[in-house]
Design a protein around this motif. Structure first.
Motif, PDB file in Angstrom:
ATOM      1  N   LEU A   5       0.820  -1.202   0.000  1.00 33.45           N
ATOM      2  CA  LEU A   5       0.000   0.000   0.000  1.00 33.45           C
ATOM      3  C   LEU A   5       0.863   1.266   0.000  1.00 33.45           C
ATOM      4  CD1 LEU A   5      -2.750  -1.154   2.518  1.00 33.45           C
ATOM      5  CD2 LEU A   5      -3.143  -0.523   0.122  1.00 33.45           C
ATOM      6  N   VAL A   6       1.922   1.248   0.783  1.00 27.91           N
ATOM      7  CA  VAL A   6       2.827   2.402   0.812  1.00 27.91           C
ATOM      8  C   VAL A   6       3.481   2.601  -0.540  1.00 27.91           C
ATOM      9  CG1 VAL A   6       4.932   3.349   1.834  1.00 27.91           C
ATOM     10  CG2 VAL A   6       3.244   2.224   3.292  1.00 27.91           C
ATOM     11  N   ALA A   7       3.959   1.504  -1.136  1.00 30.54           N
ATOM     12  CA  ALA A   7       4.616   1.598  -2.440  1.00 30.54           C
ATOM     13  C   ALA A   7       3.646   2.113  -3.506  1.00 30.54           C
ATOM     14  CB  ALA A   7       5.170   0.227  -2.842  1.00 30.54           C
ATOM     15  N   ALA A   8       2.417   1.612  -3.501  1.00 30.96           N
ATOM     16  CA  ALA A   8       1.426   2.058  -4.478  1.00 30.96           C
ATOM     17  C   ALA A   8       1.094   3.535  -4.275  1.00 30.96           C
ATOM     18  CB  ALA A   8       0.162   1.211  -4.355  1.00 30.96           C
ATOM     19  N   ALA A   9       0.946   3.931  -3.014  1.00 32.33           N
ATOM     20  CA  ALA A   9       0.607   5.323  -2.722  1.00 32.33           C
ATOM     21  C   ALA A   9       1.691   6.264  -3.234  1.00 32.33           C
ATOM     22  CB  ALA A   9       0.406   5.502  -1.220  1.00 32.33           C
ATOM     23  N   PHE A  10       2.953   5.952  -2.964  1.00 33.41           N
ATOM     24  CA  PHE A  10       4.020   6.868  -3.375  1.00 33.41           C
ATOM     25  C   PHE A  10       4.238   6.853  -4.879  1.00 33.41           C
ATOM     26  CE2 PHE A  10       4.872   7.709   0.953  1.00 33.41           C
ATOM     27  CZ  PHE A  10       5.625   8.873   0.974  1.00 33.41           C
ATOM     28  N   GLN A  11       3.984   5.743  -5.503  1.00 33.18           N
ATOM     29  CA  GLN A  11       4.059   5.727  -6.973  1.00 33.18           C
ATOM     30  C   GLN A  11       3.045   6.705  -7.565  1.00 33.18           C
ATOM     31  OE1 GLN A  11       3.930   1.833  -8.860  1.00 33.18           O
ATOM     32  NE2 GLN A  11       3.043   2.715 -10.737  1.00 33.18           N
ATOM     33  N   LEU A  12       1.836   6.690  -7.017  1.00 28.82           N
ATOM     34  CA  LEU A  12       0.798   7.587  -7.515  1.00 28.82           C
ATOM     35  C   LEU A  12       1.066   9.035  -7.108  1.00 28.82           C
ATOM     36  CD1 LEU A  12      -2.325   5.338  -6.811  1.00 28.82           C
ATOM     37  CD2 LEU A  12      -1.336   5.897  -9.044  1.00 28.82           C
ATOM     38  N   VAL A  48       1.667   8.285   4.334  1.00 27.56           N
ATOM     39  CA  VAL A  48       2.903   9.031   4.054  1.00 27.56           C
ATOM     40  C   VAL A  48       3.903   8.843   5.193  1.00 27.56           C
ATOM     41  CG1 VAL A  48       3.862  11.311   3.539  1.00 27.56           C
ATOM     42  CG2 VAL A  48       1.574  10.706   2.723  1.00 27.56           C
ATOM     43  N   PHE A  49       3.407   8.599   6.392  1.00 28.79           N
ATOM     44  CA  PHE A  49       4.264   8.442   7.575  1.00 28.79           C
ATOM     45  C   PHE A  49       3.996   7.075   8.204  1.00 28.79           C
ATOM     46  CE2 PHE A  49       3.168  12.908   6.997  1.00 28.79           C
ATOM     47  CZ  PHE A  49       4.410  13.509   6.970  1.00 28.79           C
ATOM     48  N   PRO A  50       4.324   5.995   7.515  1.00 26.53           N
ATOM     49  CA  PRO A  50       3.892   4.670   7.976  1.00 26.53           C
ATOM     50  C   PRO A  50       4.605   4.141   9.203  1.00 26.53           C
ATOM     51  CG  PRO A  50       5.314   4.458   6.048  1.00 26.53           C
ATOM     52  CD  PRO A  50       5.066   5.925   6.237  1.00 26.53           C
ATOM     53  N   ASP A  51       5.770   4.668   9.533  1.00 29.51           N
ATOM     54  CA  ASP A  51       6.580   4.079  10.598  1.00 29.51           C
ATOM     55  C   ASP A  51       6.634   4.901  11.877  1.00 29.51           C
ATOM     56  OD1 ASP A  51       7.292   1.888   9.000  1.00 29.51           O
ATOM     57  OD2 ASP A  51       8.855   3.054   8.013  1.00 29.51           O
ATOM     58  N   HIS A  52       5.975   6.040  11.899  1.00 19.89           N
ATOM     59  CA  HIS A  52       6.118   6.906  13.065  1.00 19.89           C
ATOM     60  C   HIS A  52       5.475   6.316  14.320  1.00 19.89           C
ATOM     61  CE1 HIS A  52       8.366  10.346  11.712  1.00 19.89           C
ATOM     62  NE2 HIS A  52       7.624  10.446  10.631  1.00 19.89           N
ATOM     63  N   GLU A  53       4.365   5.624  14.181  1.00 20.97           N
ATOM     64  CA  GLU A  53       3.740   5.028  15.364  1.00 20.97           C
ATOM     65  C   GLU A  53       4.660   3.983  15.985  1.00 20.97           C
ATOM     66  OE1 GLU A  53       1.077   5.905  16.975  1.00 20.97           O
ATOM     67  OE2 GLU A  53       0.601   7.495  15.538  1.00 20.97           O
ATOM     68  N   ARG A  54       5.263   3.162  15.150  1.00 20.49           N
ATOM     69  CA  ARG A  54       6.209   2.168  15.656  1.00 20.49           C
ATOM     70  C   ARG A  54       7.408   2.841  16.316  1.00 20.49           C
ATOM     71  NH1 ARG A  54      10.917   0.500  13.509  1.00 20.49           N
ATOM     72  NH2 ARG A  54      10.451   1.403  11.470  1.00 20.49           N
ATOM     73  N   CYS A  55       7.920   3.891  15.687  1.00 17.77           N
ATOM     74  CA  CYS A  55       9.092   4.578  16.230  1.00 17.77           C
ATOM     75  C   CYS A  55       8.757   5.250  17.562  1.00 17.77           C
ATOM     76  CB  CYS A  55       9.604   5.598  15.222  1.00 17.77           C
ATOM     77  SG  CYS A  55      11.172   6.363  15.690  1.00 17.77           S
ATOM     78  N   LEU A  56       7.573   5.836  17.648  1.00 13.39           N
ATOM     79  CA  LEU A  56       7.164   6.475  18.896  1.00 13.39           C
ATOM     80  C   LEU A  56       7.038   5.443  20.014  1.00 13.39           C
ATOM     81  CD1 LEU A  56       6.305   9.141  20.248  1.00 13.39           C
ATOM     82  CD2 LEU A  56       3.957   8.606  19.572  1.00 13.39           C
ATOM     83  N   ALA A  57       6.500   4.270  19.669  1.00 10.91           N
ATOM     84  CA  ALA A  57       6.394   3.203  20.669  1.00 10.91           C
ATOM     85  C   ALA A  57       7.775   2.727  21.102  1.00 10.91           C
ATOM     86  CB  ALA A  57       5.585   2.045  20.095  1.00 10.91           C
ATOM     87  N   ASP A  58       8.702   2.600  20.145  1.00 13.39           N
ATOM     88  CA  ASP A  58      10.071   2.189  20.477  1.00 13.39           C
ATOM     89  C   ASP A  58      10.743   3.226  21.378  1.00 13.39           C
ATOM     90  OD1 ASP A  58       9.768  -0.058  18.936  1.00 13.39           O
ATOM     91  OD2 ASP A  58      10.876   0.707  17.208  1.00 13.39           O
ATOM     92  N   MET A  59      10.527   4.501  21.077  1.00 16.20           N
ATOM     93  CA  MET A  59      11.115   5.557  21.887  1.00 16.20           C
ATOM     94  C   MET A  59      10.570   5.520  23.309  1.00 16.20           C
ATOM     95  SD  MET A  59      10.872   9.707  21.443  1.00 16.20           S
ATOM     96  CE  MET A  59      12.049   9.822  20.104  1.00 16.20           C
ATOM     97  N   THR A  60       9.270   5.378  23.441  1.00 15.45           N
ATOM     98  CA  THR A  60       8.651   5.345  24.765  1.00 15.45           C
ATOM     99  C   THR A  60       9.170   4.163  25.571  1.00 15.45           C
ATOM    100  OG1 THR A  60       6.653   6.390  23.862  1.00 15.45           O
ATOM    101  CG2 THR A  60       6.458   5.299  25.992  1.00 15.45           C
ATOM    102  N   ALA A  61       9.291   2.997  24.920  1.00 15.05           N
ATOM    103  CA  ALA A  61       9.809   1.812  25.609  1.00 15.05           C
ATOM    104  C   ALA A  61      11.263   2.004  26.016  1.00 15.05           C
ATOM    105  CB  ALA A  61       9.659   0.589  24.709  1.00 15.05           C
ATOM    106  N   PHE A  62      12.053   2.624  25.145  1.00 15.49           N
ATOM    107  CA  PHE A  62      13.459   2.875  25.442  1.00 15.49           C
ATOM    108  C   PHE A  62      13.600   3.784  26.652  1.00 15.49           C
ATOM    109  CE2 PHE A  62      17.199   5.627  24.902  1.00 15.49           C
ATOM    110  CZ  PHE A  62      18.218   4.678  24.857  1.00 15.49           C
ATOM    111  N   LEU A  63      12.817   4.835  26.699  1.00 14.50           N
ATOM    112  CA  LEU A  63      12.895   5.759  27.826  1.00 14.50           C
ATOM    113  C   LEU A  63      12.418   5.095  29.119  1.00 14.50           C
ATOM    114  CD1 LEU A  63      11.550   8.978  26.061  1.00 14.50           C
ATOM    115  CD2 LEU A  63      13.900   8.549  26.788  1.00 14.50           C
TER     116      LEU A  63
END
Length: 226
Positions: A5-12, A48-63
């Motif tokens: 889905l991300v690849a298709a979206a950015f192609q378009l 457009v920002f598919p990984d930010h939720e995962r990154c935010l969760a990783d940051m919160t867990a790290f802290l």
């Protein structure tokens, strides 16, 4: 499915433009239904920002995993590096997103909301570490904002170079500035070699009632005889 889905979206987006691309266009190119799209992304902006939720969760867990042994400013600087790691996993995609976001005001506003959430995560951690300090909340908020500003300054510099510059070096330099301004040098572990400086003991004898400037002058004179 998510990556498709991300690849298709950015192609378009690159072919037609963001505003001219609909969710129906994206799912048609990806060969799935609308329900599949919304299973992964609440809106077109989120693709457009598919990984930010995962990154935010990783940051919160790290802290959350950090203890009192971790110097707090260094800890939030290390947490910010998780965001860089996410961008650096796919430099081509990150550069494409940067160019797209610059052109679409709605995406810039969405990105700012994401950045604010990162900043709040850092500030919440620092507030906990600085609890009981005078102006602890103020210090936490200022340092969190400084970490985000330094990280984003370096990140944008890297993105403007089309991912050609050394992203890690850029961010390390920027966060090093924050660390030097607000942090503390690491404490040398007990048992490691450390140069022992000789201790001086100075005894000054002065008559009672002598003015303070005279006492200070005598102390300075004693140290100056070495």
């Amino acid at each position: 499915m998510r990556d498709a889905l991300v690849a298709a979206a950015f192609q378009l987006f690159l072919e037609r433009g963001y505003e001219q691309t609909t969710i129906d266009d994206i799912v048609a190119l990806a060969g799935v239904g609308r329900r599949s799209f919304f299973r992964y992304f609440p809106s077109k902006e989120d693709v457009v920002f598919p990984d930010h939720e995962r990154c935010l969760a990783d940051m919160t867990a790290f802290l959350s995993s950090g203890g009192d042994e971790h110097e707090p400013v260094r800890r939030v600087c290390d947490a910010a590096r998780l965001v860089l790691r996410m961008y650096n996993e796919n430099p081509t995609f990150s550069v494409q997103r940067y160019r797209l976001t610059k052109k679409v005001p709605g995406l810039r506003a969405y990105e700012l909301s994401v950045v604010w959430r990162y900043e709040r995560a850092l500030a919440d951690y620092l507030r906990g570490r600085f609890a009981g300090r005078r102006d602890g909340t103020l210090q936490a908020d200022v340092i969190a904002a400084a970490v985000v500003a330094a990280h984003n300054n370096a990140l944008r510099s890297w993105l403007r170079s089309d991912g050609q510059r050394d992203a890690g070096a850029e961010v390390d330099h920027a966060l090093g500035y924050v660390q030097s301004a607000f942090g503390h040098p690491p404490v040398r572990p007990v048992g490691t070699h450390q140069e022992q400086l000789p201790e001086d003991v100075v005894v000054v004898v002065s008559r009672r009632g002598a003015p303070m400037w005279r006492v200070v002058q005598e102390i300075e004179s004693a140290f100056g005889r070495d």
